[in-house]
Design an enzyme around this catalytic site. Structure first.
Site, short mmCIF file in Angstrom:
data_model
loop_
_atom_site.label_atom_id
_atom_site.label_comp_id
_atom_site.label_asym_id
_atom_site.label_seq_id
_atom_site.Cartn_x
_atom_site.Cartn_y
_atom_site.Cartn_z
N HIS A 305 0.84 -1.04 -0.18
CA HIS A 305 0.13 -0.26 0.09
C HIS A 305 1.24 0.86 -0.12
O HIS A 305 1.99 0.58 0.83
CB HIS A 305 -1.08 0.15 1.33
CG HIS A 305 -2.49 0.92 1.34
ND1 HIS A 305 -2.22 2.29 1.27
CD2 HIS A 305 -3.24 0.45 0.54
CE1 HIS A 305 -3.36 3.02 1.00
NE2 HIS A 305 -4.19 1.72 0.98
N ASP A 363 -8.11 -5.63 -0.28
CA ASP A 363 -8.70 -6.39 -1.28
C ASP A 363 -7.56 -7.95 -0.87
O ASP A 363 -8.17 -8.34 -1.56
CB ASP A 363 -7.96 -5.84 -2.51
CG ASP A 363 -8.50 -4.32 -2.16
OD1 ASP A 363 -7.70 -3.04 -2.96
OD2 ASP A 363 -9.49 -4.42 -3.40
C1 SDX Z 1 -6.51 -0.12 -2.95
O1 SDX Z 1 -4.79 4.87 -2.22
C2 SDX Z 1 -5.24 4.00 -1.37
O2 SDX Z 1 -5.39 4.62 -0.25
C3 SDX Z 1 -5.82 2.85 -2.09
C4 SDX Z 1 -7.08 2.19 -1.27
C5 SDX Z 1 -8.14 3.08 -1.58
O3 SDX Z 1 -9.03 1.93 -0.42
O4 SDX Z 1 -8.54 3.09 -1.72
O5 SDX Z 1 -6.42 1.28 -0.52
C6 SDX Z 1 -7.24 0.74 -1.97
O6 SDX Z 1 -6.24 0.16 -4.09
C7 SDX Z 1 -5.27 -0.89 -2.20
C8 SDX Z 1 -4.29 -1.31 -2.59
C9 SDX Z 1 -4.39 -2.55 -3.84
N1 SDX Z 1 -3.39 -2.52 -4.98
C10 SDX Z 1 -3.13 -3.96 -4.58
O7 SDX Z 1 -2.88 -5.01 -3.27
C11 SDX Z 1 -2.13 -4.14 -6.50
C12 SDX Z 1 -0.86 -4.81 -5.14
N2 SDX Z 1 -0.41 -3.36 -4.00
C13 SDX Z 1 1.00 -3.33 -5.38
O8 SDX Z 1 0.58 -2.73 -6.77
C14 SDX Z 1 1.65 -1.85 -5.03
O9 SDX Z 1 1.72 -1.99 -3.49
C15 SDX Z 1 0.68 -0.52 -4.71
C16 SDX Z 1 0.17 -0.02 -6.06
C17 SDX Z 1 -0.35 -1.06 -3.94
C18 SDX Z 1 1.59 0.47 -3.84
O10 SDX Z 1 2.51 0.79 -4.95
P1 SDX Z 1 3.65 1.97 -3.78
O11 SDX Z 1 2.89 2.32 -3.21
O12 SDX Z 1 3.92 2.86 -5.62
O13 SDX Z 1 4.24 1.07 -3.97
P2 SDX Z 1 6.01 0.81 -4.84
O14 SDX Z 1 5.78 0.15 -5.78
O15 SDX Z 1 6.63 1.60 -4.55
O16 SDX Z 1 6.68 -0.81 -3.52
C19 SDX Z 1 7.38 -0.44 -3.51
C20 SDX Z 1 8.09 -1.96 -2.99
C21 SDX Z 1 8.53 -1.99 -5.18
O17 SDX Z 1 9.84 -2.61 -4.75
P3 SDX Z 1 11.23 -2.23 -4.94
O18 SDX Z 1 11.22 -1.72 -6.19
O19 SDX Z 1 11.89 -1.02 -3.98
O20 SDX Z 1 12.43 -3.44 -5.05
O21 SDX Z 1 7.56 -2.83 -2.83
C22 SDX Z 1 7.42 -4.06 -3.92
C23 SDX Z 1 7.63 -2.85 -5.45
O22 SDX Z 1 8.15 -3.62 -6.25
N3 SDX Z 1 6.04 -3.89 -3.76
C24 SDX Z 1 5.64 -5.21 -3.86
C25 SDX Z 1 4.13 -5.54 -4.19
N4 SDX Z 1 4.22 -3.84 -3.55
C26 SDX Z 1 4.80 -3.07 -3.76
N5 SDX Z 1 5.83 -6.60 -4.63
C27 SDX Z 1 5.31 -7.89 -4.39
N6 SDX Z 1 3.81 -7.52 -4.24
C28 SDX Z 1 3.76 -5.83 -4.28
N7 SDX Z 1 1.83 -6.29 -3.77
#
Ligand code: SDX
Length: 429
Positions: A305, A363
């Site tokens: 998140h 989710d």
């Molecule tokens: C919702 O914003 C809100 O409030 C949204 C929400 C709401 O109520 O409105 O809470 C609802 O959208 C919840 C989120 C649902 N999405 C998912 O579950 C999809 C999977 N999650 C990711 O896509 C991700 O965690 C996000 C999009 C939710 C957040 O991404 P960020 O903040 O841009 O984080 P990031 O991509 O910079 O992650 C940091 C690191 C990265 O690795 P490095 O580059 O540091 O090596 O963590 C990794 C990312 O690759 N990472 C994950 C991951 N989420 C982040 N690796 C594997 N699986 C994941 N789910």
């Protein structure tokens, strides 16, 4: 925290006021940065940018705290219900008994949609994704309810808001019925908000349908948990659309379109598909290795998140709710729930996820409950949009009522070609 932030640009010392909130990080007001320095700030995914002042929802991502108008989500979900949460988000206070009664009456008596709108469904393929239908149908509301599209009129704003809170369940249920080829079911004024939704989704004309009160309670709680969440991507979309003066129906349709993305509200559908792909607990280690291998581009859907760097409080409540639903349905225990729990245990003990502060979000468990209740995965984000409509419309109202409100118009860092002259076709290679 200092009252001002200092910035030195090409030898020029600039000062910008630091604004304090009631809780949470202070902000630097950089509204005059460009006029004083010729510089823009650069923060494409808004990781360090506050887009507005708000009094509606507060999230402490490190502590895993979520407050609606100051009330902890755990208390609202366990002691309150969705209708009073709608009142709280929209008007700012918990309703008195009289206020609640009137609000409930108003919402109940807006649940039908214009009968002409039924014809729209005929134009869609039966296998259209329900979110595609939702975007279209909600946007089309502005073609029917002209008497509540003048956003300068507070009463029209209120009527449009009530209409959306009331009609989204009806449109969502009709979308589901159309998808499965069953006849539409009209709303009933004698049922609660969640019970009415279940009735419109699962009753058929051939027999009596009795709403299972435990499922209605679980549905109601799921709506409360999804109702608002500060300035997430879809809420920011609604605010930006609203800042141009677009009518509220169009703004909510824009929010639904944004929510559909798998990184946002589409993650509940993606998370369940991921659990089904994993299938059994034995397959978890291999899957985790694939997620950790960046080249696979596989993410652990329902994890991570932008704000929560701790357990999403909503996920905790949903995990507990899953048992209640299974018991009410007489389901022993869904094997997918076993996979979800083991996946969570493995991920939370793996340094890769710990270092990145990746925890289950809202989710991760919602899909397991919705599937057990009988919804197809393609309906999961529709239910998210249904619940989030009150949050979107409350944030839209706050933006419209802000006396300092102006159209949102970000700038850019331009890295394209510098000026060059047109080349006639005959001179091109
Ligand atoms: C919702 O914003 C809100 O409030 C949204 C929400 C709401 O109520 O409105 O809470 C609802 O959208 C919840 C989120 C649902 N999405 C998912 O579950 C999809 C999977 N999650 C990711 O896509 C991700 O965690 C996000 C999009 C939710 C957040 O991404 P960020 O903040 O841009 O984080 P990031 O991509 O910079 O992650 C940091 C690191 C990265 O690795 P490095 O580059 O540091 O090596 O963590 C990794 C990312 O690759 N990472 C994950 C991951 N989420 C982040 N690796 C594997 N699986 C994941 N789910």
């Amino acid at each position: 925290m200092a009252e001002a932030a200092k910035l030195s640009v090409e030898g020029k010392d600039l000062e910008f006021p630091v604004l304090k909130g009631t809780i949470g990080p202070d902000v630097v007001d950089i509204g005059k940065l460009y006029s004083q320095s010729g510089l823009f700030t650069f923060d494409p995914s808004f990781t360090s940018t506050a887009s507005c002042k708000s009094t509606i929802t507060y999230i402490d991502g490190d502590a895993g705290i979520l407050l609606y108008r100051g009330y902890p989500i755990e208390q609202l979900a366990m002691q309150g219900d969705f209708i009073e949460t709608c009142y709280l988000l929209y008007y700012g206070e918990l309703p008195t008994p009289t206020q609640r009664k009137k609000f409930q009456y108003d919402i109940t008596h807006h649940t039908m949609i214009h009968e002409q709108m039924v014809l729209f469904f005929r134009g869609f393929r039966r296998d259209a994704h329900p979110m595609a239908i939702m975007v279209a149908m909600v946007g089309a509301l502005s073609a029917f309810y002209h008497d509540s599209t003048d956003i300068a009129d507070p009463r029209q704003r209120e009527v449009a808001s009530h209409r959306m809170i009331a009609k989204l369940p009806t449109i969502a249920a009709m979308t589901y019925k159309y998808h499965i080829g069953q006849p539409f079911v009209y709303p009933r004024n004698d049922l609660s908000y969640a019970a009415n939704f279940l009735h419109m989704c699962f009753s058929v004309p051939c027999e009596e349908y009795k709403v299972n009160e435990v499922l209605a309670r679980a549905m109601d709680r799921i709506f409360t948990l999804h109702a608002d969440h500060e300035q997430n991507a879809s809420t920011s979309t609604v605010r930006l659309a609203g800042s141009s003066g677009a009518n509220p129906f169009a703004c909510i349709a824009a929010g639904i379109a944004c929510l559909w993305g798998p990184a946002h509200g589409g993650a509940n559908e993606a998370a369940l598909k991921m659990l089904e792909e994993i299938g059994t607990v034995d397959n978890i280690p291999a899957f985790i290795e694939k997620v950790k291998d960046k080249t696979s581009k596989i993410k652990l859907m329902g994890f991570g998140h932008r704000v929560y760097k701790n357990y999403d409080p909503r996920a905790k409540i949903l995990q507990a709710s899953a048992h209640e639903v299974f018991e009410a349905l007489g389901v022993k225990d869904d094997p997918l729930l076993d996979v979800a729990r083991e996946l969570e245990r493995v991920a939370l003990s793996d340094p890769y996820f710990i270092e990145r502060k990746l925890y289950p979000n809202v989710d991760f468990y919602s899909g397991i409950i919705l599937r057990a209740m009988g919804f197809p995965t393609s309906m999961f984000t529709v239910l998210f949009a249904l619940a989030r409509t009150v949050g979107w419309i409350s944030q839209w109202k706050e933006m419209i009522e802000d006396p300092g409100q102006k159209i949102g118009r970000p700038r850019q860092l331009y890295v394209g070609p510098t000026q060059r002259d047109y080349v006639k076709m005959e001179s091109r290679a």
